[in-house]
Write a protein that holds these residues in place. Structure first.
Motif, mmCIF file in Angstrom:
data_model
loop_
_atom_site.group_PDB
_atom_site.id
_atom_site.type_symbol
_atom_site.label_atom_id
_atom_site.label_comp_id
_atom_site.label_asym_id
_atom_site.label_seq_id
_atom_site.Cartn_x
_atom_site.Cartn_y
_atom_site.Cartn_z
ATOM 1 N N ASP A 164 11.600 52.431 45.644
ATOM 2 C CA ASP A 164 12.915 52.934 46.049
ATOM 3 C C ASP A 164 13.290 54.208 45.300
ATOM 4 O OD1 ASP A 164 13.257 50.737 47.767
ATOM 5 O OD2 ASP A 164 13.995 49.505 46.112
ATOM 6 N N LEU A 165 12.316 54.783 44.573
ATOM 7 C CA LEU A 165 12.479 56.023 43.810
ATOM 8 C C LEU A 165 13.495 55.900 42.675
ATOM 9 C CD1 LEU A 165 12.264 58.673 46.665
ATOM 10 C CD2 LEU A 165 10.437 57.759 45.215
ATOM 11 N N ILE A 166 13.535 54.750 42.037
ATOM 12 C CA ILE A 166 14.368 54.535 40.858
ATOM 13 C C ILE A 166 13.464 54.653 39.634
ATOM 14 C CG2 ILE A 166 15.838 52.917 39.599
ATOM 15 C CD1 ILE A 166 16.522 51.654 42.323
ATOM 16 N N SER A 167 13.890 55.446 38.657
ATOM 17 C CA SER A 167 13.100 55.612 37.442
ATOM 18 C C SER A 167 13.162 54.356 36.589
ATOM 19 C CB SER A 167 13.622 56.795 36.630
ATOM 20 O OG SER A 167 13.418 57.990 37.335
ATOM 21 N N VAL A 168 12.037 54.031 35.998
ATOM 22 C CA VAL A 168 11.906 52.867 35.126
ATOM 23 C C VAL A 168 11.343 53.351 33.800
ATOM 24 C CG1 VAL A 168 10.703 50.674 34.801
ATOM 25 C CG2 VAL A 168 11.529 51.308 37.067
ATOM 26 N N TYR A 169 12.000 52.976 32.704
ATOM 27 C CA TYR A 169 11.532 53.346 31.375
ATOM 28 C C TYR A 169 10.714 52.207 30.792
ATOM 29 C CZ TYR A 169 15.166 56.997 31.431
ATOM 30 O OH TYR A 169 15.960 58.067 31.745
ATOM 31 N N VAL A 170 9.570 52.544 30.210
ATOM 32 C CA VAL A 170 8.756 51.556 29.505
ATOM 33 C C VAL A 170 9.077 51.703 28.016
ATOM 34 C CG1 VAL A 170 6.433 50.759 28.978
ATOM 35 C CG2 VAL A 170 6.957 51.662 31.254
ATOM 36 N N ILE A 171 9.630 50.628 27.453
ATOM 37 C CA ILE A 171 10.060 50.594 26.060
ATOM 38 C C ILE A 171 9.478 49.333 25.435
ATOM 39 C CG2 ILE A 171 12.046 50.447 24.503
ATOM 40 C CD1 ILE A 171 13.678 51.709 26.895
ATOM 41 N N ARG A 172 8.701 49.502 24.384
ATOM 42 C CA ARG A 172 8.074 48.359 23.703
ATOM 43 C C ARG A 172 7.306 47.476 24.697
ATOM 44 N NH1 ARG A 172 13.582 46.775 20.788
ATOM 45 N NH2 ARG A 172 13.904 48.698 19.645
ATOM 46 N N ASN A 173 6.588 48.106 25.601
ATOM 47 C CA ASN A 173 5.771 47.436 26.626
ATOM 48 C C ASN A 173 6.580 46.601 27.615
ATOM 49 O OD1 ASN A 173 3.299 48.514 25.737
ATOM 50 N ND2 ASN A 173 3.198 46.978 24.121
ATOM 51 N N GLN A 174 7.875 46.838 27.714
ATOM 52 C CA GLN A 174 8.737 46.190 28.698
ATOM 53 C C GLN A 174 9.343 47.268 29.587
ATOM 54 O OE1 GLN A 174 9.357 42.814 29.112
ATOM 55 N NE2 GLN A 174 7.745 42.515 27.597
ATOM 56 N N SER A 175 9.574 46.947 30.848
ATOM 57 C CA SER A 175 10.124 47.916 31.800
ATOM 58 C C SER A 175 11.599 47.650 32.043
ATOM 59 C CB SER A 175 9.366 47.834 33.125
ATOM 60 O OG SER A 175 8.011 48.153 32.921
ATOM 61 N N TYR A 176 12.399 48.744 32.048
ATOM 62 C CA TYR A 176 13.838 48.669 32.271
ATOM 63 C C TYR A 176 14.255 49.813 33.199
ATOM 64 C CZ TYR A 176 13.638 45.937 27.932
ATOM 65 O OH TYR A 176 13.328 45.007 26.966
ATOM 66 N N TYR A 177 15.201 49.556 34.089
ATOM 67 C CA TYR A 177 15.725 50.622 34.941
ATOM 68 C C TYR A 177 16.424 51.677 34.081
ATOM 69 C CZ TYR A 177 14.792 47.839 39.102
ATOM 70 O OH TYR A 177 14.177 47.141 40.100
ATOM 71 N N CYS A 178 16.321 52.923 34.499
ATOM 72 C CA CYS A 178 16.859 54.032 33.722
ATOM 73 C C CYS A 178 18.375 53.990 33.566
ATOM 74 C CB CYS A 178 16.454 55.359 34.349
ATOM 75 S SG CYS A 178 17.190 55.647 35.975
ATOM 76 N N TYR A 179 19.073 53.360 34.509
ATOM 77 C CA TYR A 179 20.537 53.375 34.453
ATOM 78 C C TYR A 179 21.106 52.472 33.362
ATOM 79 C CZ TYR A 179 19.608 49.561 37.805
ATOM 80 O OH TYR A 179 19.118 48.445 38.440
ATOM 81 N N HIS A 180 20.254 51.796 32.601
ATOM 82 C CA HIS A 180 20.707 51.001 31.468
ATOM 83 C C HIS A 180 20.782 51.850 30.188
ATOM 84 C CE1 HIS A 180 20.350 47.351 33.782
ATOM 85 N NE2 HIS A 180 19.061 47.561 33.987
ATOM 86 N N PHE A 181 20.447 53.145 30.286
ATOM 87 C CA PHE A 181 20.319 53.994 29.111
ATOM 88 C C PHE A 181 20.985 55.353 29.295
ATOM 89 C CE2 PHE A 181 16.727 51.200 29.610
ATOM 90 C CZ PHE A 181 16.614 50.612 28.360
ATOM 91 N N VAL A 182 21.243 55.984 28.146
ATOM 92 C CA VAL A 182 21.693 57.375 28.106
ATOM 93 C C VAL A 182 20.660 58.123 27.286
ATOM 94 C CG1 VAL A 182 23.481 58.952 27.305
ATOM 95 C CG2 VAL A 182 24.128 56.727 28.221
ATOM 96 N N ILE A 183 20.120 59.195 27.827
ATOM 97 C CA ILE A 183 19.137 59.997 27.078
ATOM 98 C C ILE A 183 19.861 60.762 25.982
ATOM 99 C CG2 ILE A 183 17.480 61.885 27.223
ATOM 100 C CD1 ILE A 183 16.965 61.062 30.109
ATOM 101 N N ILE A 184 19.276 60.726 24.802
ATOM 102 C CA ILE A 184 19.878 61.437 23.650
ATOM 103 C C ILE A 184 19.192 62.777 23.488
ATOM 104 C CG2 ILE A 184 20.252 61.355 21.166
ATOM 105 C CD1 ILE A 184 20.365 58.370 21.370
#
Length: 81
Positions: free
Chosen positions: A61-81
């Protein structure tokens, strides 16, 4: 988006960088690992925690997913610093 279209699209995307519009309205390339702040508790991550994004993937669906500590999370759970 079907699998063929997604495969064609992914040929032009790197899992180790994203492009964002910064505060000056300029396009900026952010390379992994980059820092992000957690918006709220999700999984093992705690609200306001600063984490490193190791890789960026994309869903069908073209939603970005961040891989953090080998776990995947949707980008909208974060704010880029």
């Amino acid at each position: 988006m079907n699998d063929k279209e997604l495969a064609e699209f992914l040929k032009y995307i790197s899992p180790f960088e994203i492009y964002v519009v910064n505060r000056e309205n300029e396009l900026e390339c952010v390379k992994c690992p980059f820092k992000a702040k957690v918006k709220y508790n999700i999984g093992v991550l705690v609200k306001d925690e600063i984490v490193l994004v190791d890789k960026v993937k994309i869903t069908k669906d073209l939603i970005s997913v961040y891989v953090i500590r080998n776990q995947s999370y949707y980008c909208y759970h974060f704010v880029i610093i």
